[in-house]
Write an enzyme that holds these catalytic residues in place. Structure first.
Site, short mmCIF file in Angstrom:
data_model
loop_
_atom_site.label_atom_id
_atom_site.label_comp_id
_atom_site.label_asym_id
_atom_site.label_seq_id
_atom_site.Cartn_x
_atom_site.Cartn_y
_atom_site.Cartn_z
N GLU B 49 7.39 4.41 5.83
CA GLU B 49 7.59 6.01 6.34
C GLU B 49 8.63 5.24 7.49
OE1 GLU B 49 4.46 5.48 5.19
OE2 GLU B 49 3.80 6.31 3.46
N PHE B 111 -9.56 13.10 1.93
CA PHE B 111 -8.54 11.78 2.16
C PHE B 111 -7.12 12.45 2.98
CE2 PHE B 111 -7.52 7.88 -0.37
CZ PHE B 111 -6.54 7.80 -0.73
N GLN B 112 -7.64 11.05 3.26
CA GLN B 112 -5.73 10.65 3.85
C GLN B 112 -5.69 11.71 4.33
OE1 GLN B 112 -2.71 9.78 0.46
NE2 GLN B 112 -2.76 7.89 1.28
N LYS B 161 -0.82 21.50 1.44
CA LYS B 161 -0.84 21.32 -0.46
C LYS B 161 -0.88 22.52 -1.01
CE LYS B 161 -1.43 18.13 -4.27
NZ LYS B 161 -0.88 17.21 -5.06
N MET B 475 13.03 -11.62 24.72
CA MET B 475 13.20 -10.92 26.21
C MET B 475 12.10 -11.27 27.05
SD MET B 475 15.10 -9.03 28.21
CE MET B 475 16.20 -8.10 28.19
#
Lengths: 172, 584
Positions: B49, B111-112, B161, B475
């Site tokens: 993502e 969940f999630q 949802k 760097m």
């Protein structure tokens, strides 16, 4: 470093207060109190923000607030305007003579006893914040059990129109 | 017409003229993806993502349109956070749609479930969590409007949802008005007049062009202004491309790793007009008293909060760059300004000396990174799009890659996100399918997001990654060399790197390795001819340092390492003798 009061009208939507206070934290602005309540305008909340800082902090804060989508208007007030705070104090004191002393101090400051029991006194005072500070200082010897301060609210003084030049900066 | 919330989303995106979204599906966005299945909206299935967010960012920077990201709840949403902060810091318009658990489960550690809305508060221009499907169309329209007006930025919409499944009859509005948000500010005419008076009187004018010029599509106005005033132009990292770097009046990038010519001109200027820049510490150095100390400073910007934030300005005009410059140019046209030819010659000669840097033309082995950039300059067309990762390679590209057009140099400026360049290149290629897109990458950066080679291959996006491979986090190593006594803590990537050629080939991409000067041309041709995404692993000198640089606490006067960056000893002598300018 001074106390500055900013009154804000913002849309009455979830998350507005969180967005404002998170922004202050991020920009290092010292927030002393926040009060929020419905305003007379539909769909808008009135917020009163009190910060501790100098003029550049006020300017910075106003600019960052103005960038938030849900802020409608911002106005700075100062000590010449009408400022009030509500404070509730609970004192534990059984001795009658001491209680009389406490009552005298309350009467001097215009505070009220709003609740009582043989062990405690509950006091209410509505005053300018500096007056509340002095009131609390006077009550210190008496063993205060709890203090609740509501945070400041303010409104412009209409009786004298004084030019508040110290808080207006001609930016652009 | 009754529609599900999920369909409202897809229809709205198409309605806004966006034809592609970048995302990764998941449980909480199943309904959105179900509507996507039948729709005309193109979707690029990314492999992480974060890459979806960076790809949308690259797409937006190149096309000027809004980048749209889809991510699921929980880890999907938290994975895009870096990408959103990156876009927000560089003022890129993005609308991100994240799924969320159903409303009755929010706050119960489902969940999630993650507090996506809470996480979005400090990092976005604005965000929403929609709990009522009837306000969804208006919310989406608001999101696109906020993302694309005023100072552009990121708007996130968190969509539970069950809301995606609920039905609404509400239509997508043509326009939304806000109670408080009023971004269209016309510049104040009295201030424009003052500005023009100052510009007319300038003897050593300099223009500092930032990303705002590019966002506002004001490159034509910038060129006209520069020509009218005889003012050389330096840019910030974000402004690279706003002014053609092969123009006589270009002085290159200013700041931390900027060109001596640019920093010198700022220091010696008597009028500095800064347009669409926020005076990042990378541009000003840390010692702010050394930034344009002799100049009257004018700031043109769209965001009032940036004025006087870092540097005290003498005059600030709030407004859109293109619009404001239009007014200024109209007024300036009325009288011709006498140009200071000595100033132009001095500053531009200095720039030529900077571009004549010996490292740039160096043909030694192992390869110097500056030399590789030179070869890229020779190979690439003017309208090729270059993205960069972050670190030495980025600074090398910013310093030496000659950018001629806006929206062709795509780099993570504010956040400095390693791993940005490759997914951004994917987004750039989607936005500009006919252009050559090159990711100038370090080995460390590329490994962070390289799994999306799979995406590039799947969608035939022939992005070419040029890895400047020195097996170091360069760097950081450079800073350890100069400021930490050479204690190279955790910066060596020896034994950490794959065989990049085999790695690329395993995805179905083209891979080639080179190590000598002159080899890049053929490798590049092979990559292009393959028609596939490509990785060219260029082995460069292990411990190179990028100069000039400003050490910690320093300002624009404290550039070190100049002797490596200028054409010749006599060139340097000439420059030091320019102290006579301060007597004017």
């Amino acid at each position: 470093m001074e106390t500055h009061i900013i009154t804000v009208l913002a849309e009455d939507k979830p998350g507005v207060l969180a967005r404002m206070t998170t922004m202050f934290g991020r920009r290092g602005i010292n927030l002393v109190s926040v009060t929020a309540s419905p305003s007379l305008k539909e769909g808008l909340s009135r917020l009163m923000l009190v910060i501790h800082g100098d003029d550049s902090d006020v300017e910075k804060m106003q600019k960052h607030l103005a960038n938030l989508v849900e802020i409608v208007s911002i106005k700075t007030l100062d000590k010449d305007d009408i400022v009030r705070e509500l404070c509730l104090i609970k004192i534990e004191e059984k001795d009658n003579i001491t209680r009389m002393e406490i009552l005298q101090i309350c009467s001097l400051f215009g505070a009220k006893i709003i609740d009582m029991s043989p062990e405690t006194l509950t006091i209410e005072i509505v005053e300018r914040p500096e007056a509340i500070d002095r009131f609390i200082a006077n009550l210190k010897p008496f063993g205060m059990k709890e203090i609740y301060r509501s945070g400041m609210i303010a409104t412009t003084r209409e009786s004298e129109k004084v030019e508040n030049t110290k808080f207006k900066k001609i930016l652009s | 017409m009754k529609r599900k919330g999920a369909k409202v989303v897809i229809d709205a995106i198409l309605n806004e003229g966006i034809d592609v979204v970048f995302g990764v599906p998941g449980g909480a966005v199943l309904d959105i993806y179900d509507e996507l299945y039948d729709s005309e909206l193109r979707h690029i299935l990314m492999k992480h993502e974060q890459c979806a967010a960076h790809a949308a960012d690259g797409y937006a920077r190149v096309s000027g349109k809004t980048g749209v990201v889809f991510a699921t709840s929980g880890p999907g949403a938290t994975n895009i956070i870096t990408g959103l902060v990156n876009a927000q810091m560089d003022s890129v318009p993005i609308v991100a749609f994240t799924g969320q658990v159903p409303t009755h489960q929010i706050g119960k550690d489902a969940f999630q479930e993650a507090d996506t809305y809470g996480l979005s508060i400090p990092i976005t221009k604005h965000s929403y969590q929609v709990r009522n499907v009837d306000i969804l169309p208006e919310t989406i329209k608001s999101a696109f409007t906020i993302a694309n007006t005023g100072r552009k930025g990121v708007v996130l919409i968190d969509l539970p949802k069950d809301i995606q499944n609920k039905i609404t009859k509400k239509k997508y509005p043509n326009k939304v008005t806000f109670k408080g948000y009023k971004p269209d500010i016309a510049p104040k005419i009295d201030l424009i007049n003052i500005c023009v008076d100052i510009l007319k009187s300038a003897e050593r004018p300099v223009i500092l062009a930032g990303g705002g010029i590019i966002t506002s599509n004001a490159e034509k106005e910038l060129k006209i202004l520069s020509d009218m005033l005889g003012a050389p132009v330096c840019t910030t990292l974000m402004g690279k491309g706003a002014f053609p770097e092969d123009d006589q009046l270009s002085l290159g990038m200013a700041g931390h790793h900027g060109k001596y010519s640019a920093n010198f001109s700022i220091r010696e200027s008597d009028v500095l007009i800064a347009i669409g820049t926020r005076f990042s510490d990378r541009t000003t150095g840390w010692k702010l008293s050394d930034f344009a100390p002799n100049a009257v400073k004018i700031h043109l910007d769209i965001d009032n909060a940036e004025v006087n934030k870092n540097i005290e300005m003498d005059l600030a005009i709030i407004g859109d760059a293109k619009n404001t410059l239009g007014y200024i140019i109209d007024l300036l046209k009325k009288d011709e300004k006498k140009q200071n030819k000595r100033w132009i010659t001095k500053t531009t000669e200095m720039h030529t000396a900077c571009m004549g840097c010996t490292k740039y033309f160096n043909e030694s082995f192992p390869l110097k990174p500056e030399r590789v950039i030179k070869e890229l300059n020779d190979i690439l067309e003017d309208d090729a799009i270059v993205t960069t990762e972050v670190g030495q390679t980025q600074m090398c590209a910013a310093h030496y890659y000659i950018t001629k057009k806006p929206r062709t140099f795509i780099s993570s400026g504010g956040l400095g996100t390693m791993g940005f360049g490759f997914p951004a290149a994917i987004g750039a290629q989607v936005a500009a399918p006919d252009k050559t897109v090159v990711d100038i990458a370090g080995d460390g950066s590329f490994l962070m997001t390289s799994q999306d080679l799979a995406t590039a291959v799947a969608y035939d996006l022939p992005v070419i990654v040029v890895i400047f491979n020195n097996s170091y986090l360069g760097m950081v190593r450079q800073w350890q060399e100069f400021f930490y006594d050479g204690r190279y803590s955790e910066t060596s990537l020896e034994n950490h790197l794959p065989d990049f050629v085999k790695y690329a080939e395993s995805f179905g991409a083209y891979g080639e390795e080179i190590s000598k000067p002159g080899e890049l041309k053929e490798a590049f041709k092979n990559a292009k001819d393959s028609g596939k995404p490509a990785v060219i692993n260029v082995k460069i000198e292990k411990s190179s340092n990028i100069f000039p640089m400003i050490p910690p606490g320093g300002g624009l006067n404290d550039m070190t390492g100049l002797q490596d960056c200028l054409a010749s000893k006599s060139g340097i002598k000439k420059m030091w003798s320019e102290s006579k300018w301060r007597r004017i």
